[in-house]
Design a protein around this motif. Structure first.
Motif, PDB file in Angstrom:
ATOM      1  N   GLU A 119     -31.697  18.820 -29.524  1.00 32.48           N
ATOM      2  CA  GLU A 119     -32.591  19.435 -28.543  1.00 32.48           C
ATOM      3  C   GLU A 119     -32.783  18.531 -27.327  1.00 32.48           C
ATOM      4  OE1 GLU A 119     -33.560  22.557 -28.571  1.00 32.48           O
ATOM      5  OE2 GLU A 119     -32.547  22.840 -30.499  1.00 32.48           O
ATOM      6  N   ILE A 120     -32.904  17.243 -27.547  1.00 33.72           N
ATOM      7  CA  ILE A 120     -33.047  16.306 -26.429  1.00 33.72           C
ATOM      8  C   ILE A 120     -31.755  16.260 -25.623  1.00 33.72           C
ATOM      9  CG2 ILE A 120     -33.432  13.880 -25.838  1.00 33.72           C
ATOM     10  CD1 ILE A 120     -35.190  13.754 -28.400  1.00 33.72           C
ATOM     11  N   PHE A 121     -30.624  16.289 -26.317  1.00 28.92           N
ATOM     12  CA  PHE A 121     -29.330  16.305 -25.647  1.00 28.92           C
ATOM     13  C   PHE A 121     -29.201  17.530 -24.744  1.00 28.92           C
ATOM     14  CE2 PHE A 121     -24.721  17.164 -25.576  1.00 28.92           C
ATOM     15  CZ  PHE A 121     -24.267  15.941 -25.090  1.00 28.92           C
ATOM     16  N   VAL A 122     -29.595  18.689 -25.249  1.00 33.21           N
ATOM     17  CA  VAL A 122     -29.550  19.932 -24.462  1.00 33.21           C
ATOM     18  C   VAL A 122     -30.469  19.824 -23.253  1.00 33.21           C
ATOM     19  CG1 VAL A 122     -30.127  22.399 -24.497  1.00 33.21           C
ATOM     20  CG2 VAL A 122     -28.857  21.379 -26.403  1.00 33.21           C
ATOM     21  N   MET A 123     -31.656  19.290 -23.453  1.00 31.92           N
ATOM     22  CA  MET A 123     -32.601  19.131 -22.356  1.00 31.92           C
ATOM     23  C   MET A 123     -32.010  18.229 -21.261  1.00 31.92           C
ATOM     24  SD  MET A 123     -36.511  17.688 -22.479  1.00 31.92           S
ATOM     25  CE  MET A 123     -35.967  16.028 -22.859  1.00 31.92           C
ATOM     26  N   PHE A 124     -31.405  17.113 -21.644  1.00 32.24           N
ATOM     27  CA  PHE A 124     -30.784  16.222 -20.669  1.00 32.24           C
ATOM     28  C   PHE A 124     -29.632  16.916 -19.948  1.00 32.24           C
ATOM     29  CE2 PHE A 124     -32.020  11.806 -22.525  1.00 32.24           C
ATOM     30  CZ  PHE A 124     -33.344  12.058 -22.223  1.00 32.24           C
ATOM     31  N   LYS A 125     -28.840  17.658 -20.679  1.00 33.06           N
ATOM     32  CA  LYS A 125     -27.721  18.386 -20.069  1.00 33.06           C
ATOM     33  C   LYS A 125     -28.248  19.356 -19.005  1.00 33.06           C
ATOM     34  CE  LYS A 125     -23.624  20.467 -19.750  1.00 33.06           C
ATOM     35  NZ  LYS A 125     -22.578  19.987 -18.917  1.00 33.06           N
ATOM     36  N   GLN A 126     -29.285  20.103 -19.338  1.00 35.87           N
ATOM     37  CA  GLN A 126     -29.842  21.066 -18.384  1.00 35.87           C
ATOM     38  C   GLN A 126     -30.434  20.362 -17.164  1.00 35.87           C
ATOM     39  OE1 GLN A 126     -32.492  23.144 -21.005  1.00 35.87           O
ATOM     40  NE2 GLN A 126     -30.903  24.550 -21.713  1.00 35.87           N
ATOM     41  N   PHE A 127     -31.051  19.215 -17.381  1.00 35.48           N
ATOM     42  CA  PHE A 127     -31.667  18.486 -16.282  1.00 35.48           C
ATOM     43  C   PHE A 127     -30.620  17.856 -15.365  1.00 35.48           C
ATOM     44  CE2 PHE A 127     -33.473  14.652 -14.368  1.00 35.48           C
ATOM     45  CZ  PHE A 127     -34.575  15.195 -13.706  1.00 35.48           C
ATOM     46  N   PHE A 128     -29.641  17.160 -15.952  1.00 35.60           N
ATOM     47  CA  PHE A 128     -28.667  16.415 -15.163  1.00 35.60           C
ATOM     48  C   PHE A 128     -27.457  17.242 -14.731  1.00 35.60           C
ATOM     49  CE2 PHE A 128     -30.860  12.936 -17.423  1.00 35.60           C
ATOM     50  CZ  PHE A 128     -31.275  12.214 -16.314  1.00 35.60           C
ATOM     51  N   ASP A 129     -27.235  18.382 -15.363  1.00 34.36           N
ATOM     52  CA  ASP A 129     -26.087  19.231 -15.019  1.00 34.36           C
ATOM     53  C   ASP A 129     -26.518  20.702 -15.054  1.00 34.36           C
ATOM     54  OD1 ASP A 129     -23.509  20.140 -14.472  1.00 34.36           O
ATOM     55  OD2 ASP A 129     -22.826  19.902 -16.544  1.00 34.36           O
ATOM     56  N   PRO A 130     -27.453  21.085 -14.163  1.00 35.04           N
ATOM     57  CA  PRO A 130     -27.987  22.455 -14.208  1.00 35.04           C
ATOM     58  C   PRO A 130     -26.939  23.532 -13.940  1.00 35.04           C
ATOM     59  CG  PRO A 130     -28.686  21.350 -12.197  1.00 35.04           C
ATOM     60  CD  PRO A 130     -28.014  20.311 -13.063  1.00 35.04           C
ATOM     61  N   ASP A 131     -25.860  23.184 -13.244  1.00 31.86           N
ATOM     62  CA  ASP A 131     -24.815  24.168 -12.957  1.00 31.86           C
ATOM     63  C   ASP A 131     -23.713  24.167 -14.016  1.00 31.86           C
ATOM     64  OD1 ASP A 131     -26.105  25.023 -10.612  1.00 31.86           O
ATOM     65  OD2 ASP A 131     -25.210  23.356  -9.484  1.00 31.86           O
ATOM     66  N   ASN A 132     -23.894  23.354 -15.054  1.00 30.02           N
ATOM     67  CA  ASN A 132     -22.959  23.297 -16.177  1.00 30.02           C
ATOM     68  C   ASN A 132     -21.528  23.017 -15.718  1.00 30.02           C
ATOM     69  OD1 ASN A 132     -22.628  23.247 -18.950  1.00 30.02           O
ATOM     70  ND2 ASN A 132     -22.003  25.383 -19.015  1.00 30.02           N
ATOM     71  N   LEU A 133     -21.390  22.006 -14.874  1.00 25.89           N
ATOM     72  CA  LEU A 133     -20.080  21.661 -14.317  1.00 25.89           C
ATOM     73  C   LEU A 133     -19.293  20.695 -15.196  1.00 25.89           C
ATOM     74  CD1 LEU A 133     -21.127  21.135 -10.598  1.00 25.89           C
ATOM     75  CD2 LEU A 133     -20.054  23.146 -11.619  1.00 25.89           C
ATOM     76  N   PHE A 134     -19.993  19.839 -15.934  1.00 31.11           N
ATOM     77  CA  PHE A 134     -19.322  18.769 -16.659  1.00 31.11           C
ATOM     78  C   PHE A 134     -18.996  19.152 -18.093  1.00 31.11           C
ATOM     79  CE2 PHE A 134     -21.975  16.608 -13.446  1.00 31.11           C
ATOM     80  CZ  PHE A 134     -20.939  16.097 -12.669  1.00 31.11           C
ATOM     81  N   ALA A 135     -17.804  18.814 -18.510  1.00 30.81           N
ATOM     82  CA  ALA A 135     -17.299  18.933 -19.891  1.00 30.81           C
ATOM     83  C   ALA A 135     -17.295  20.352 -20.455  1.00 30.81           C
ATOM     84  CB  ALA A 135     -18.085  18.001 -20.814  1.00 30.81           C
ATOM     85  N   PRO A 136     -16.868  21.364 -19.696  1.00 33.66           N
ATOM     86  CA  PRO A 136     -16.833  22.701 -20.281  1.00 33.66           C
ATOM     87  C   PRO A 136     -15.762  22.833 -21.385  1.00 33.66           C
ATOM     88  CG  PRO A 136     -15.771  22.727 -18.142  1.00 33.66           C
ATOM     89  CD  PRO A 136     -16.398  21.362 -18.313  1.00 33.66           C
ATOM     90  N   GLY A 137     -14.722  22.023 -21.329  1.00 36.15           N
ATOM     91  CA  GLY A 137     -13.651  22.115 -22.307  1.00 36.15           C
ATOM     92  C   GLY A 137     -13.999  21.555 -23.674  1.00 36.15           C
ATOM     93  N   GLN A 138     -15.122  20.866 -23.759  1.00 34.20           N
ATOM     94  CA  GLN A 138     -15.526  20.269 -25.035  1.00 34.20           C
ATOM     95  C   GLN A 138     -16.236  21.269 -25.956  1.00 34.20           C
ATOM     96  OE1 GLN A 138     -14.361  17.297 -25.753  1.00 34.20           O
ATOM     97  NE2 GLN A 138     -13.489  17.288 -23.716  1.00 34.20           N
ATOM     98  N   ARG A 139     -16.546  22.453 -25.444  1.00 30.56           N
ATOM     99  CA  ARG A 139     -17.215  23.514 -26.207  1.00 30.56           C
ATOM    100  C   ARG A 139     -18.513  23.037 -26.862  1.00 30.56           C
ATOM    101  NH1 ARG A 139     -11.859  25.520 -29.152  1.00 30.56           N
ATOM    102  NH2 ARG A 139     -12.244  23.520 -30.077  1.00 30.56           N
ATOM    103  N   ILE A 140     -19.253  22.215 -26.123  1.00 33.88           N
ATOM    104  CA  ILE A 140     -20.533  21.728 -26.637  1.00 33.88           C
ATOM    105  C   ILE A 140     -21.612  22.791 -26.437  1.00 33.88           C
ATOM    106  CG2 ILE A 140     -22.313  19.962 -26.403  1.00 33.88           C
ATOM    107  CD1 ILE A 140     -20.097  18.026 -25.501  1.00 33.88           C
ATOM    108  N   PHE A 141     -21.596  23.450 -25.260  1.00 33.70           N
ATOM    109  CA  PHE A 141     -22.668  24.396 -24.937  1.00 33.70           C
ATOM    110  C   PHE A 141     -22.158  25.811 -24.848  1.00 33.70           C
ATOM    111  CE2 PHE A 141     -23.738  20.249 -23.254  1.00 33.70           C
ATOM    112  CZ  PHE A 141     -24.966  20.054 -23.841  1.00 33.70           C
TER     113      PHE A 141
END
Length: 138
Positions: free
Chosen positions: A116-138
């Motif tokens: 949950e903290i990881f998701v929160m950081f991702k949303q905060f630091f990468d709101p446009d979801n530009l980084f690491a789309p190929g990793q299928r994390i989100f």
């Protein structure tokens, strides 16, 4: 097709012996086999997932696909996934720079209570979801 696993000290010996017994020289393909001991206290980064034991081992098969065919590489990647599943059953984790395919469910399990903290950081630091789309994390 590399694999990098972290294994608790109490399961590492049996796991590594079994893994090496099941791995032929051809499956390593002139690559490197690494085994390193670590103290958990040296790992303070919260998102770097290692076993929750005071000591653990890195076990890495830095394979080369020889012959370098797609079919052979896919076979080794599938073998990596099986090895990873056995490592999880033995209390292990992985260093996700290797070639074990993961989907979101795997990442949720990987990050555990930190998800949950990881998701929160991702949303905060990468709101446009530009980084690491190929990793299928989100």
């Amino acid at each position: 097709p590399w694999i990098n696993l972290f294994l608790p000290s109490h399961t590492a010996l049996d796991f590594i012996q079994e893994a090496l017994a099941r791995t032929s020289l051809a499956e390593v393909g002139q690559g490197v086999i690494s085994i390193y001991p670590y103290n958990h206290s040296a790992f303070v980064a919260p998102f770097f997932r290692v076993p929750a034991t005071s000591h653990f081992f890195l076990f890495a098969l830095l394979r080369n696909a020889i012959p370098p065919t797609t079919a052979h590489a896919e076979q080794l990647v599938a073998a990596n996934r099986q090895l990873f599943e056995r490592a999880k059953a033995a209390g292990g984790t992985r260093y996700p720079v290797d070639s074990v395919p993961m989907i979101q469910r795997d990442w949720v399990e990987h990050f555990g209570q930190m998800w949950e903290i990881f998701v929160m950081f991702k949303q905060f630091f990468d709101p446009d979801n530009l980084f690491a789309p190929g990793q299928r994390i989100f």
